[in-house]
Design a protein around this motif. Structure first.
Motif, PDB file in Angstrom:
ATOM      1  N   THR A 111       0.848  -1.192   0.000  1.00 49.99           N
ATOM      2  CA  THR A 111       0.000   0.000   0.000  1.00 49.99           C
ATOM      3  C   THR A 111       0.880   1.237   0.000  1.00 49.99           C
ATOM      4  O   THR A 111       1.828   1.342   0.781  1.00 49.99           O
ATOM      5  N   GLU A 133       3.186   0.351   3.099  1.00 48.83           N
ATOM      6  CA  GLU A 133       2.792  -0.730   3.994  1.00 48.83           C
ATOM      7  C   GLU A 133       2.928  -2.085   3.297  1.00 48.83           C
ATOM      8  O   GLU A 133       2.083  -2.446   2.459  1.00 48.83           O
ATOM      9  N   THR A 145       2.109  -5.749   3.127  1.00 47.86           N
ATOM     10  CA  THR A 145       0.931  -6.361   3.745  1.00 47.86           C
ATOM     11  C   THR A 145       0.841  -7.844   3.414  1.00 47.86           C
ATOM     12  O   THR A 145       1.056  -8.258   2.275  1.00 47.86           O
ATOM     13  N   LYS A 205       4.614  -0.701   8.611  1.00 49.87           N
ATOM     14  CA  LYS A 205       4.397   0.656   8.108  1.00 49.87           C
ATOM     15  C   LYS A 205       5.679   1.454   8.242  1.00 49.87           C
ATOM     16  O   LYS A 205       6.361   1.396   9.263  1.00 49.87           O
ATOM     17  N   GLY A 247       0.357  -2.837  12.004  1.00 53.10           N
ATOM     18  CA  GLY A 247      -1.082  -2.781  12.179  1.00 53.10           C
ATOM     19  C   GLY A 247      -1.801  -3.965  11.571  1.00 53.10           C
ATOM     20  O   GLY A 247      -1.192  -4.871  10.997  1.00 53.10           O
ATOM     21  N   LYS A 264      -5.691  -4.868   9.426  1.00 47.97           N
ATOM     22  CA  LYS A 264      -6.832  -4.255   8.755  1.00 47.97           C
ATOM     23  C   LYS A 264      -7.870  -5.304   8.387  1.00 47.97           C
ATOM     24  O   LYS A 264      -7.552  -6.474   8.166  1.00 47.97           O
ATOM     25  N   VAL A 301     -11.216  -5.654   5.714  1.00 49.69           N
ATOM     26  CA  VAL A 301     -11.923  -5.076   4.570  1.00 49.69           C
ATOM     27  C   VAL A 301     -13.196  -5.880   4.345  1.00 49.69           C
ATOM     28  O   VAL A 301     -13.148  -7.081   4.050  1.00 49.69           O
ATOM     29  N   MET A 329     -13.597  -0.358   5.219  1.00 50.94           N
ATOM     30  CA  MET A 329     -12.288  -0.812   5.696  1.00 50.94           C
ATOM     31  C   MET A 329     -11.985  -0.234   7.068  1.00 50.94           C
ATOM     32  O   MET A 329     -12.256   0.940   7.338  1.00 50.94           O
ATOM     33  N   PHE A 330     -11.396  -1.067   7.932  1.00 50.68           N
ATOM     34  CA  PHE A 330     -10.961  -0.638   9.259  1.00 50.68           C
ATOM     35  C   PHE A 330      -9.492  -1.009   9.426  1.00 50.68           C
ATOM     36  O   PHE A 330      -9.075  -2.121   9.069  1.00 50.68           O
ATOM     37  N   LYS A 331      -8.716  -0.092   9.994  1.00 53.23           N
ATOM     38  CA  LYS A 331      -7.297  -0.344  10.261  1.00 53.23           C
ATOM     39  C   LYS A 331      -6.986   0.097  11.694  1.00 53.23           C
ATOM     40  O   LYS A 331      -7.358   1.210  12.105  1.00 53.23           O
ATOM     41  N   GLU A 383      -3.635   0.490  14.224  1.00 54.08           N
ATOM     42  CA  GLU A 383      -2.176   0.461  14.110  1.00 54.08           C
ATOM     43  C   GLU A 383      -1.504   1.240  15.240  1.00 54.08           C
ATOM     44  O   GLU A 383      -2.111   2.116  15.880  1.00 54.08           O
ATOM     45  N   GLN A 440     -12.819   1.355   0.493  1.00 53.39           N
ATOM     46  CA  GLN A 440     -11.927   0.870  -0.552  1.00 53.39           C
ATOM     47  C   GLN A 440     -12.719   0.571  -1.816  1.00 53.39           C
ATOM     48  O   GLN A 440     -13.764  -0.096  -1.767  1.00 53.39           O
TER      49      GLN A 440
END
Length: 237
Positions: free
Chosen positions: A82, A135, A137, A149, A185, A187, A189, A195-197, A199, A236
């Motif tokens: 990302t 990021e 991932t 990150k 972090g 996440k 989706v 989307m939730f993250k 971190e 997203q």
């Protein structure tokens, strides 16, 4: 510090290239908001008379609560990357400390300009905080991922200290400062695109150095660091 930040970003870039060599490279965009809570640690010093007099040192810690906006692009499947940017539009104070000086017994009372007795308050304000980040991932499923990150932050530090006490009169301007940020972090989706993250990040800034534009040209320097837990909510597509 600037060389360290640049080297770290380049190293992460080479590391990330190993994640995307076999992926389908299907890309997606996301935008959203970030809510964060954490602390700012600041250690600093003030050198009187442009470097040839007394040095005063201090440390301070402030709790912070702030919000940011972000936009990012993600590509890759199980192993992806990302690329993103975030911006914090709010101002925050840091490093507020005070000390009181008294006039010596042999102070020249005939010269008001030499009477520097009084209370000195050192504080600053940070604003226009922006970060670009990457990021790497790992997505074990289509809806859940873990990531590291790394990034570079830029912030404007404005000294709010303005003293008019005899020879120690001083006023400072502002300075643009860079910092290196790292964290990790997780996440989630949803199939709908929500989307939730969650971190943890730490940002270490280069030393801030300012010279007074008035009085006896005092020099102040500070080394700020920010640790934060952040919750991002986005879409997203």
């Amino acid at each position: 510090m600037k060389k360290t930040i640049t080297s770290a970003v380049v190293a992460i870039g080479f590391f990330l290239s190993t994640f995307v060599t076999s992926s389908a490279m299907a890309g997606s965009y996301a935008i959203g908001i970030i809510g964060a809570t954490g602390k700012v640690d600041t250690s600093g010093s003030e050198t009187e008379g442009g470097g040839d007099k007394e040095v005063t040192t201090a440390t301070d810690q402030n709790d912070i609560l702030y919000g940011s906006l972000f936009a990012e692009y993600t590509f890759g499947e199980m192993y992806g990357m990302t690329l993103g940017a975030s911006y914090t539009p709010m101002d925050r104070h840091l490093g507020t400390k005070s000390r009181t000086d008294t006039a010596p017994a042999d102070d020249d009372r005939d010269s008001a300009s030499s009477n520097d007795a009084g209370t000195y308050t050192a504080k600053a304000e940070i604003s226009n905080h922006a970060t670009i980040y990457i990021e790497p991932t790992f997505m074990p499923t289509d809806n859940f991922g873990l990531y590291l990150k790394g990034g570079v932050s830029r912030v404007i530090v404005n000294s709010l200290e303005s003293i008019a006490l005899g020879e120690d009169s001083s006023a400072y301007g502002d300075e643009t400062v860079l910092g290196g940020m790292y964290g990790l972090g997780a996440k989630v989706v949803h199939d709908s695109g929500l989307m939730f993250k969650l971190e943890y990040t730490k940002t270490i800034y280069e030393t801030v150095t300012m010279t007074s534009t008035s009085g006896n040209k005092n020099i102040i320097s500070a080394d700020p660091e920010i640790e934060a837990f952040r919750l991002a909510i986005g879409y997203q597509f």
